[in-house]
Write a protein that holds these residues in place. Sequence first.
Motif, PDB file in Angstrom:
ATOM      1  N   LEU A 180       0.607  -1.490   0.144  1.00  0.00           N
ATOM      2  CA  LEU A 180      -0.137  -0.274   0.349  1.00  0.00           C
ATOM      3  C   LEU A 180       0.910   1.303  -0.140  1.00  0.00           C
ATOM      4  O   LEU A 180       2.140   1.203   0.602  1.00  0.00           O
ATOM      5  CB  LEU A 180      -1.195   0.186   1.285  1.00  0.00           C
ATOM      6  CG  LEU A 180      -1.906  -0.936   1.182  1.00  0.00           C
ATOM      7  CD1 LEU A 180      -2.608  -1.078   3.163  1.00  0.00           C
ATOM      8  CD2 LEU A 180      -2.589  -0.917  -0.119  1.00  0.00           C
ATOM      9  N   SER A 181       0.356   1.937  -0.915  1.00  0.00           N
ATOM     10  CA  SER A 181       0.822   4.075  -0.700  1.00  0.00           C
ATOM     11  C   SER A 181       0.469   4.691   0.315  1.00  0.00           C
ATOM     12  O   SER A 181      -0.474   3.656   0.736  1.00  0.00           O
ATOM     13  CB  SER A 181       0.651   4.200  -2.130  1.00  0.00           C
ATOM     14  OG  SER A 181       0.077   4.234  -2.567  1.00  0.00           O
ATOM     15  N   SER A 182       1.595   5.153   0.491  1.00  0.00           N
ATOM     16  CA  SER A 182       1.282   6.476   1.367  1.00  0.00           C
ATOM     17  C   SER A 182       0.606   7.240   1.279  1.00  0.00           C
ATOM     18  O   SER A 182      -0.390   7.539   2.092  1.00  0.00           O
ATOM     19  CB  SER A 182       2.551   6.984   1.755  1.00  0.00           C
ATOM     20  OG  SER A 182       3.518   7.964   0.119  1.00  0.00           O
ATOM     21  N   ARG A 183      -0.186   7.354  -0.305  1.00  0.00           N
ATOM     22  CA  ARG A 183      -0.791   8.286  -0.313  1.00  0.00           C
ATOM     23  C   ARG A 183      -2.305   7.598  -0.464  1.00  0.00           C
ATOM     24  O   ARG A 183      -3.013   8.119  -0.138  1.00  0.00           O
ATOM     25  CB  ARG A 183      -1.654   8.596  -2.367  1.00  0.00           C
ATOM     26  CG  ARG A 183      -0.301   9.278  -2.535  1.00  0.00           C
ATOM     27  CD  ARG A 183      -0.332   9.263  -3.979  1.00  0.00           C
ATOM     28  NE  ARG A 183      -1.940  10.067  -4.331  1.00  0.00           N
ATOM     29  CZ  ARG A 183      -1.770   9.774  -5.759  1.00  0.00           C
ATOM     30  NH1 ARG A 183      -1.201   9.546  -6.851  1.00  0.00           N
ATOM     31  NH2 ARG A 183      -3.053  10.178  -5.950  1.00  0.00           N
ATOM     32  N   ILE A 184      -2.260   6.276  -0.250  1.00  0.00           N
ATOM     33  CA  ILE A 184      -3.765   5.298   0.303  1.00  0.00           C
ATOM     34  C   ILE A 184      -3.695   5.154   1.847  1.00  0.00           C
ATOM     35  O   ILE A 184      -4.966   5.575   2.421  1.00  0.00           O
ATOM     36  CB  ILE A 184      -3.347   3.900  -0.471  1.00  0.00           C
ATOM     37  CG1 ILE A 184      -3.575   4.035  -1.907  1.00  0.00           C
ATOM     38  CG2 ILE A 184      -4.348   3.262   0.177  1.00  0.00           C
ATOM     39  CD1 ILE A 184      -3.846   2.565  -2.658  1.00  0.00           C
ATOM     40  N   ILE A 185      -2.758   5.371   2.566  1.00  0.00           N
ATOM     41  CA  ILE A 185      -2.368   4.952   3.779  1.00  0.00           C
ATOM     42  C   ILE A 185      -3.082   6.458   4.631  1.00  0.00           C
ATOM     43  O   ILE A 185      -3.659   6.226   5.843  1.00  0.00           O
ATOM     44  CB  ILE A 185      -0.936   5.055   4.741  1.00  0.00           C
ATOM     45  CG1 ILE A 185      -1.084   3.051   4.221  1.00  0.00           C
ATOM     46  CG2 ILE A 185      -1.161   5.041   6.185  1.00  0.00           C
ATOM     47  CD1 ILE A 185       0.490   2.321   4.386  1.00  0.00           C
ATOM     48  N   GLU A 186      -2.920   7.331   3.781  1.00  0.00           N
ATOM     49  CA  GLU A 186      -2.916   8.641   4.513  1.00  0.00           C
ATOM     50  C   GLU A 186      -4.732   8.814   4.183  1.00  0.00           C
ATOM     51  O   GLU A 186      -5.132   9.926   5.179  1.00  0.00           O
ATOM     52  CB  GLU A 186      -1.617  10.045   4.013  1.00  0.00           C
ATOM     53  CG  GLU A 186      -2.500  10.907   4.313  1.00  0.00           C
ATOM     54  CD  GLU A 186      -1.517  12.106   3.236  1.00  0.00           C
ATOM     55  OE1 GLU A 186      -1.651  13.248   3.928  1.00  0.00           O
ATOM     56  OE2 GLU A 186      -0.576  12.149   2.562  1.00  0.00           O
ATOM     57  N   LYS A 187      -5.097   8.652   3.354  1.00  0.00           N
ATOM     58  CA  LYS A 187      -6.902   9.121   3.006  1.00  0.00           C
ATOM     59  C   LYS A 187      -7.347   8.023   3.562  1.00  0.00           C
ATOM     60  O   LYS A 187      -8.263   9.041   4.099  1.00  0.00           O
ATOM     61  CB  LYS A 187      -6.729   8.184   1.435  1.00  0.00           C
ATOM     62  CG  LYS A 187      -8.206   8.602   0.683  1.00  0.00           C
ATOM     63  CD  LYS A 187      -8.248   8.251  -0.501  1.00  0.00           C
ATOM     64  CE  LYS A 187      -9.973   9.381  -1.107  1.00  0.00           C
ATOM     65  NZ  LYS A 187     -10.078   8.001  -2.171  1.00  0.00           N
ATOM     66  N   LEU A 188      -7.130   7.028   4.127  1.00  0.00           N
ATOM     67  CA  LEU A 188      -7.892   5.672   4.671  1.00  0.00           C
ATOM     68  C   LEU A 188      -7.809   6.053   6.443  1.00  0.00           C
ATOM     69  O   LEU A 188      -8.760   6.248   6.950  1.00  0.00           O
ATOM     70  CB  LEU A 188      -7.599   4.402   4.385  1.00  0.00           C
ATOM     71  CG  LEU A 188      -8.023   4.124   3.353  1.00  0.00           C
ATOM     72  CD1 LEU A 188      -7.843   2.618   2.870  1.00  0.00           C
ATOM     73  CD2 LEU A 188      -9.446   4.535   2.774  1.00  0.00           C
TER      74      LEU A 188
END
Length: 388
Positions: A180-188
């Motif tokens: 999982l990329s940092s963008r997905i982790i930050e969004k969720l």
Amino acid sequence: MPGGWTHRLKPSPSFPRPLLQTQCRHSSHIPGRILRGDDLGPTREDAYQTFRARKDETAKELPLPPLLDQVIIEQRSRFEQTKERPRVADFTPFQKKLWENPFAHALASPVRQCRATLISLPVALLTSLHTRPHPTTNDPWLLPVSMTTDKKHLGPPFRFIGRRLIATQLGKKKAWERGLSSRIIEKLGGHNLKNMVWREDMPDFIPDLMRKRLVKKLAWNFGFRGRLIPVASPRTEDTENVEDVSCVLLFRSLRTRADNLQEQAYQIEMAMDKWSNYFGKSFTAKLDPHASPHVTHTSPRWYTDPLVPRLQPRLQFPELVFHTTIWRGRKVAVYSLTDLLGEEMVRELAEKSKYTGEKCVVLKRARHNVPVEILLMQLQAYIAQSGP
């Protein structure tokens, strides 16, 4: 108070009315205009920027800000001007062939990284998943949304190489979580990330959506006679007289008895690996060279398990097979619709078309056929297996 009278303020006696009018007229000169260049006062220009002309010639020159300097703005705008859209009528023969080539469009797509292997490849060779909330539980699910819609802005994607082997490996022991990329982790966020769901049938769910999308695209080509050219077979002598051949669509299967034997050989390989692992773990003390009584040093860090006989990787995983044929000295792809879509889908597609009873058809080179050929390429790559 609402509905009450309003008291109008009178001009202050300390400022005469003509002076107020002059000030208002000067400040409202061309409302909304940003003053630049000579509008700011006397200036001096050179080849790179503009300076204010100062009364004291010995004083240091004061340059204009870059956002107000017309010389800098013009120099910068040379590299920011949008290019004109190319005109197809002015294309050279080579440019027209490149414009109609599906492989060129696939390679020209943006390069992105596979989250499973960390290999950078064009997006056309990758499978993209996006997070979507479940309709009942509202938990985030990773789904191939890009295969069911033409929208471009779907949120941060999770990309991996479009192969069934990679999709299967990502589903084991939640291996997809490490990609999982940092963008997905930050969004969720942390709470929703723990509830994220990876479908258990993801390796089969992705090709099902690809098949439905491909059938929908092929229905347009099969709808009218003349869009496909029937030929006897994909052999060179049968396609030599057809102009602008891009790929060949075969209705029968390209599988042979060797493919069935290969599946049996693969089961034998899996059984051999199973017993090799069991033998290595059960007799570690006997096979470990560092466990001998006369050895005084310990095993190095790189040593994990004792070496046991295994089949060579090049023999266990040979090169993938992509069928081609020769047309006027160059290779063109051959796709078996039965192997890609299944017998039932091919039968429905042929019954509703004008090509019932044909064994093989040619898809000609054209710009409107590029999306269909890219889908054929993606599905073929997803289900491709090693040669027998």
